[in-house]
Design a protein around this motif. Structure first.
Motif, PDB file in Angstrom:
ATOM      1  N   PHE A 232      -6.378 -18.479   7.580  1.00  0.00           N
ATOM      2  CA  PHE A 232      -7.000 -17.214   8.003  1.00  0.00           C
ATOM      3  C   PHE A 232      -8.101 -16.816   7.009  1.00  0.00           C
ATOM      4  CE2 PHE A 232      -6.931 -12.514   8.584  1.00  0.00           C
ATOM      5  CZ  PHE A 232      -7.033 -12.435   9.962  1.00  0.00           C
ATOM      6  N   PRO A 233      -9.323 -17.352   7.181  1.00  0.00           N
ATOM      7  CA  PRO A 233     -10.410 -17.031   6.249  1.00  0.00           C
ATOM      8  C   PRO A 233     -10.862 -15.578   6.389  1.00  0.00           C
ATOM      9  CG  PRO A 233     -10.940 -18.969   7.599  1.00  0.00           C
ATOM     10  CD  PRO A 233      -9.760 -18.302   8.224  1.00  0.00           C
ATOM     11  N   ILE A 234     -11.058 -14.925   5.263  1.00  0.00           N
ATOM     12  CA  ILE A 234     -11.523 -13.532   5.287  1.00  0.00           C
ATOM     13  C   ILE A 234     -12.857 -13.422   4.558  1.00  0.00           C
ATOM     14  CG2 ILE A 234     -11.005 -11.156   4.631  1.00  0.00           C
ATOM     15  CD1 ILE A 234      -8.043 -11.918   4.667  1.00  0.00           C
ATOM     16  N   ASP A 235     -13.904 -13.106   5.320  1.00  0.00           N
ATOM     17  CA  ASP A 235     -15.227 -12.887   4.733  1.00  0.00           C
ATOM     18  C   ASP A 235     -15.611 -11.431   4.969  1.00  0.00           C
ATOM     19  OD1 ASP A 235     -16.187 -12.602   7.386  1.00  0.00           O
ATOM     20  OD2 ASP A 235     -16.154 -14.759   7.561  1.00  0.00           O
ATOM     21  N   TYR A 246      -7.421  -2.939  12.793  1.00  0.00           N
ATOM     22  CA  TYR A 246      -6.061  -2.561  12.365  1.00  0.00           C
ATOM     23  C   TYR A 246      -6.032  -1.511  11.256  1.00  0.00           C
ATOM     24  CZ  TYR A 246      -5.262  -6.879  14.963  1.00  0.00           C
ATOM     25  OH  TYR A 246      -5.260  -7.841  15.932  1.00  0.00           O
ATOM     26  N   GLY A 247      -7.215  -0.973  10.906  1.00  0.00           N
ATOM     27  CA  GLY A 247      -7.250   0.119   9.945  1.00  0.00           C
ATOM     28  C   GLY A 247      -7.066  -0.270   8.492  1.00  0.00           C
ATOM     29  N   PHE A 248      -7.283  -1.539   8.186  1.00  0.00           N
ATOM     30  CA  PHE A 248      -7.133  -1.960   6.789  1.00  0.00           C
ATOM     31  C   PHE A 248      -8.271  -1.441   5.922  1.00  0.00           C
ATOM     32  CE2 PHE A 248      -4.220  -5.105   8.508  1.00  0.00           C
ATOM     33  CZ  PHE A 248      -3.264  -5.176   7.502  1.00  0.00           C
ATOM     34  N   ASN A 249      -7.952  -1.127   4.678  1.00  0.00           N
ATOM     35  CA  ASN A 249      -8.987  -0.892   3.679  1.00  0.00           C
ATOM     36  C   ASN A 249      -9.721  -2.220   3.474  1.00  0.00           C
ATOM     37  OD1 ASN A 249     -10.271  -0.901   1.026  1.00  0.00           O
ATOM     38  ND2 ASN A 249      -9.240   1.055   0.720  1.00  0.00           N
ATOM     39  N   GLU A 250     -11.051  -2.183   3.432  1.00  0.00           N
ATOM     40  CA  GLU A 250     -11.819  -3.436   3.372  1.00  0.00           C
ATOM     41  C   GLU A 250     -11.575  -4.258   2.107  1.00  0.00           C
ATOM     42  OE1 GLU A 250     -15.934  -3.267   4.494  1.00  0.00           O
ATOM     43  OE2 GLU A 250     -15.521  -1.962   6.210  1.00  0.00           O
ATOM     44  N   ASP A 251     -10.991  -3.646   1.092  1.00  0.00           N
ATOM     45  CA  ASP A 251     -10.699  -4.396  -0.142  1.00  0.00           C
ATOM     46  C   ASP A 251      -9.286  -4.984  -0.161  1.00  0.00           C
ATOM     47  OD1 ASP A 251     -13.198  -3.900  -1.227  1.00  0.00           O
ATOM     48  OD2 ASP A 251     -12.577  -1.941  -1.992  1.00  0.00           O
ATOM     49  N   ASP A 252      -8.510  -4.642   0.843  1.00  0.00           N
ATOM     50  CA  ASP A 252      -7.100  -5.045   0.846  1.00  0.00           C
ATOM     51  C   ASP A 252      -6.908  -6.446   1.447  1.00  0.00           C
ATOM     52  OD1 ASP A 252      -4.364  -5.093   0.705  1.00  0.00           O
ATOM     53  OD2 ASP A 252      -4.053  -3.706   2.388  1.00  0.00           O
ATOM     54  N   LEU A 253      -7.412  -7.457   0.729  1.00  0.00           N
ATOM     55  CA  LEU A 253      -7.352  -8.829   1.242  1.00  0.00           C
ATOM     56  C   LEU A 253      -5.922  -9.322   1.379  1.00  0.00           C
ATOM     57  CD1 LEU A 253     -10.306 -10.554  -0.663  1.00  0.00           C
ATOM     58  CD2 LEU A 253     -10.306  -9.414   1.550  1.00  0.00           C
ATOM     59  N   LYS A 254      -5.099  -8.957   0.408  1.00  0.00           N
ATOM     60  CA  LYS A 254      -3.710  -9.418   0.450  1.00  0.00           C
ATOM     61  C   LYS A 254      -2.985  -8.829   1.663  1.00  0.00           C
ATOM     62  CE  LYS A 254       0.542 -10.118  -2.076  1.00  0.00           C
ATOM     63  NZ  LYS A 254       1.338  -9.815  -0.874  1.00  0.00           N
ATOM     64  N   GLY A 255      -3.245  -7.549   1.909  1.00  0.00           N
ATOM     65  CA  GLY A 255      -2.644  -6.900   3.073  1.00  0.00           C
ATOM     66  C   GLY A 255      -3.037  -7.595   4.370  1.00  0.00           C
TER      67      GLY A 255
END
Length: 291
Positions: A232-235, A246-255
């Motif tokens: 699951f690549p995250i850029d 899904y409302g994630f904080n953009e810095d919350d990569l681990k989440g």
DNA sequence: TGTCAGGTCCTCA
DNA sequence: TGAGGACCTGAC
């Protein structure tokens, strides 16, 4: 010109496959029509109704190469059903990018391509890759007046200097590629490395040890080069998308990674492509509308 | 004309 | 161990 017609039983949208950032050597030539090179071949793909027309190939080559390359044997409908379950946003993204497939691409080419992709934009990535193949690759053939070349081998690239690579205009990534080529040779070559990673539980963890490969690039190589669909690549686009979806904080990569693992599981990479394509296309279209 | 791009590396607490 | 700046180049 020789060609082969494959009945896909539904109308394939080639943009979904070739304009979702997984490949850099295919060019759009018209409505639902692409020309590109892969695995040492050059073909044109066209769609007419439920037919996928592959020009410059024949039945044997289609069965040997293109059927697998295009991942036509995989049951994406099953994946769509799993991912859509209790997820309205995902359902919308799947509808939007319904023809998405994860290509079975060359592992070494994916390593090189995604190292080049870092901190870069797609038009320039494509240009860099084309110039790199022209400078150090071997001729594959000519198609409608355009010459195509292979990706240089690790051996060829390891012998290059940054001066040799200057015309390719890779920027600071030229040093990474030369070092990476040497590291792959020290691993026993591409095939040995690929075999080892294919057996690894977490290939991305191994890949980040190589020069120029960080977490994002490692996940792309794992997904697109090893076809490990759980990757699951995250850029930057995915950060924005995971925020809107899904409302994630953009810095919350681990989440985000934990969420993907729990909700998308073995199909994380396909989910990523649906979300990515939906966000990229809608983002781009919005920008173009504003102009 | 300036910003930023499908990040990674390196330095320094 | 991780925060933050530096980094090539060229689309837009």
């Amino acid at each position: 010109m020789k060609s082969y017609i494959y009945n896909s039983k539904e109308k394939i949208e080639l943009d979904h496959i070739f304009d979702c950032g997984q490949c850099f050597r295919w060019d759009k030539k018209g409505e639902n029509e692409y020309v590109g090179t892969a695995l040492g071949k050059i073909v044109r793909l066209k769609v007419e109704d439920e037919n996928l027309i592959i020009e410059n190939t024949d039945e044997k080559e289609f069965k040997d190469i293109w059927f697998n390359y295009l991942d036509l044997g995989f049951d994406y409908e099953k994946v769509k059903a799993v991912l859509s379950n209790n997820d309205e946003k995902m359902k919308e993204a799947i509808k939007f990018g319904h023809s998405i497939k994860i290509l079975n691409q060359d592992f070494w080419e994916m390593m090189i391509s995604f190292v080049i992709s870092q901190n870069n934009n797609i038009p320039r990535i494509k240009g860099s890759i084309r110039r790199l193949t022209e400078a150090l690759g071997e001729p594959i053939g000519e198609f409608e007046g355009e010459k195509y070349y292979s990706m240089p081998t690790p051996e060829r690239l390891s012998k290059a200097t940054v001066e040799d690579l200057a015309p390719v205009r890779l920027g600071y990534r030229d040093k990474y590629l030369i070092r990476l080529a040497n590291e792959v040779i020290n691993e026993g070559g591409v095939d040995a490395l690929k075999d080892r990673l294919a057996k690894a539980k977490n290939p991305a963890k191994e890949l980040v040890k190589f020069t120029g490969i960080g977490p994002k690039v490692a996940n792309c190589i794992t997904l697109f080069g090893l076809h490990r669909l759980e990757s699951f690549p995250i850029d930057v686009w995915m950060r924005r998308a995971m925020n809107t979806f899904y409302g994630f904080n953009e810095d919350d990569l681990k989440g985000m990674q934990d969420y993907a693992k729990e909700h998308f599981g073995e199909f994380g990479g396909i989910a990523q492509q649906y979300i990515f394509y939906y966000t990229l296309r809608n983002g781009k279209d919005q920008n173009e509308d504003q102009k």
